[in-house]
Design an enzyme around this catalytic site. Structure first.
Site, PDB file in Angstrom:
ATOM      1  N   LEU A 178       9.340  -7.446  -4.916  1.00 15.25           N
ATOM      2  CA  LEU A 178       9.764  -8.456  -3.964  1.00 15.25           C
ATOM      3  C   LEU A 178       9.888  -7.950  -2.536  1.00 15.25           C
ATOM      4  CD1 LEU A 178      12.534 -10.379  -5.922  1.00 15.25           C
ATOM      5  CD2 LEU A 178      10.470 -11.363  -4.948  1.00 15.25           C
ATOM      6  N   SER A 197      -3.488  -7.407  -3.968  1.00 16.33           N
ATOM      7  CA  SER A 197      -3.851  -6.387  -4.945  1.00 16.33           C
ATOM      8  C   SER A 197      -4.227  -7.023  -6.287  1.00 16.33           C
ATOM      9  CB  SER A 197      -2.691  -5.390  -5.087  1.00 16.33           C
ATOM     10  OG  SER A 197      -3.070  -4.251  -5.811  1.00 16.33           O
ATOM     11  N   GLN A 198      -3.632  -6.560  -7.368  1.00 15.62           N
ATOM     12  CA  GLN A 198      -3.920  -7.119  -8.686  1.00 15.62           C
ATOM     13  C   GLN A 198      -3.607  -8.609  -8.717  1.00 15.62           C
ATOM     14  OE1 GLN A 198      -3.039  -4.836 -12.447  1.00 15.62           O
ATOM     15  NE2 GLN A 198      -1.553  -6.473 -12.761  1.00 15.62           N
ATOM     16  N   ASP A 232      -7.778   2.273   2.329  1.00 18.18           N
ATOM     17  CA  ASP A 232      -6.773   1.724   1.426  1.00 18.18           C
ATOM     18  C   ASP A 232      -6.188   2.802   0.510  1.00 18.18           C
ATOM     19  OD1 ASP A 232      -6.152   0.560  -1.408  1.00 18.18           O
ATOM     20  OD2 ASP A 232      -6.000  -1.173  -0.093  1.00 18.18           O
ATOM     21  N   HIS A 264      -2.758   1.139   1.200  1.00 12.58           N
ATOM     22  CA  HIS A 264      -2.598   0.010   0.288  1.00 12.58           C
ATOM     23  C   HIS A 264      -1.223  -0.648   0.394  1.00 12.58           C
ATOM     24  CE1 HIS A 264      -3.919  -2.432  -3.064  1.00 12.58           C
ATOM     25  NE2 HIS A 264      -2.803  -2.160  -3.722  1.00 12.58           N
TER      26      HIS A 264
END
Length: 273
Positions: A37, A99-100, A216, A254
């Site tokens: 979060l 990302s994922q 990244d 990243h």
């Protein structure tokens, strides 16, 4: 679920000009993953500072080690959360996924026949798959070289680990198509009975924005976030429509995409209307 962060980031206020009057803003849905979060709250605050009239929702599920759960399981629950927001926003929403989370959103859009997403923003997401050694990979497969991961992902416990769902080993193409039950299906690389429906569902979006860069350090190859690792039919269709925007930013790690003001101003801000 709308989530608020109690700590305002006052130093950022001066970085944004006063917002110009805009008649309508589409609600924005932020979907984080793995990192939890805190970082999505940073992006949340940047968004509401730049567009105070925009309704912003954050969705945070499967954080930490829970992010390793199978993606089809995660897609089901993320889809429920996103649909609740879309049902409250008949004029449509924008979807920004990191990302994922971008891979998950890709699947949500493909499997949602009535979605009303206008712009899908994928922030450093391995949409064409992952093939490279990173810290995250080492947590999932300690002491395992990337050349050997396919043995686990395509022949072993792969369906039980999220990273296997988008592990795309170019040296074992046949194994990937046969053993991966996620990425080849949503990217239309392997024929299945829902392929046409999923393609049409995804193409309901008005614009796809792909953001990433060569520094990244996690998404490898870094071109995967632009589908250049392996282009799929839906990408080519959107590109032919003129509805793909790519934004390359160098020097961004990243875990810094959320809080980089330059990335927001150059790649995200203009799409939030």
């Amino acid at each position: 679920v709308a989530t608020l962060c109690p700590q305002p980031l006052l130093p950022w206020t001066s970085l944004f000009p006063s917002p110009s009057p805009v008649l309508v803003y589409h609600p924005l849905v932020l979907l984080t993953h793995i990192l939890g979060l805190f970082l999505i709250h940073v992006l949340f605050l940047i968004c509401i500072q730049a567009h105070p009239d925009t309704e912003v929702h954050t969705i945070s599920l499967y954080n930490g080690l829970k992010s390793l759960m199978p993606l089809w399981v995660q897609v089901q629950n993320f889809r429920k959360a996103i649909e609740e927001i879309m049902n409250q926003s008949p004029e449509g929403v924008h979807l920004l996924c990191f990302s994922q989370g971008g891979v998950i959103c890709r699947a949500v859009l493909s499997t949602s026949p009535n979605h009303n997403v206008h712009t899908f923003i994928a922030l450093s997401s391995p949409l064409a798959g992952q093939y490279g050694e990173t810290d995250y990979l080492m947590k999932a497969f300690p002491n395992c070289l990337k050349e050997l991961v396919y043995l686990v992902c395509y022949h072993g416990m792969g369906p039980e680990i999220s990273i296997c769902d988008y592990w795309n080993d170019p040296h074992h193409r046949a194994d990937y198509l046969r053993g991966n039950t996620f990425l080849p299906l949503i990217n239309g690389e392997k024929p299945h009975k829902l392929m046409k429906d999923w393609r049409e569902n995804f193409l309901r979006i008005k614009k796809m924005v792909l953001i990433g860069g060569p520094d990244d350090g996690v998404i490898t190859p870094w071109q995967s976030r632009f589908y250049q690792f392996q282009k799929c039919f839906t990408y080519l269709t959107l590109d032919a429509r003129g509805d793909v925007s790519m934004c390359v930013q160098s020097g961004v790690e990243h875990t810094k995409w959320h809080s980089n003001i330059t990335v927001f101003n150059n790649c995200i801000k203009k799409w939030l209307i």
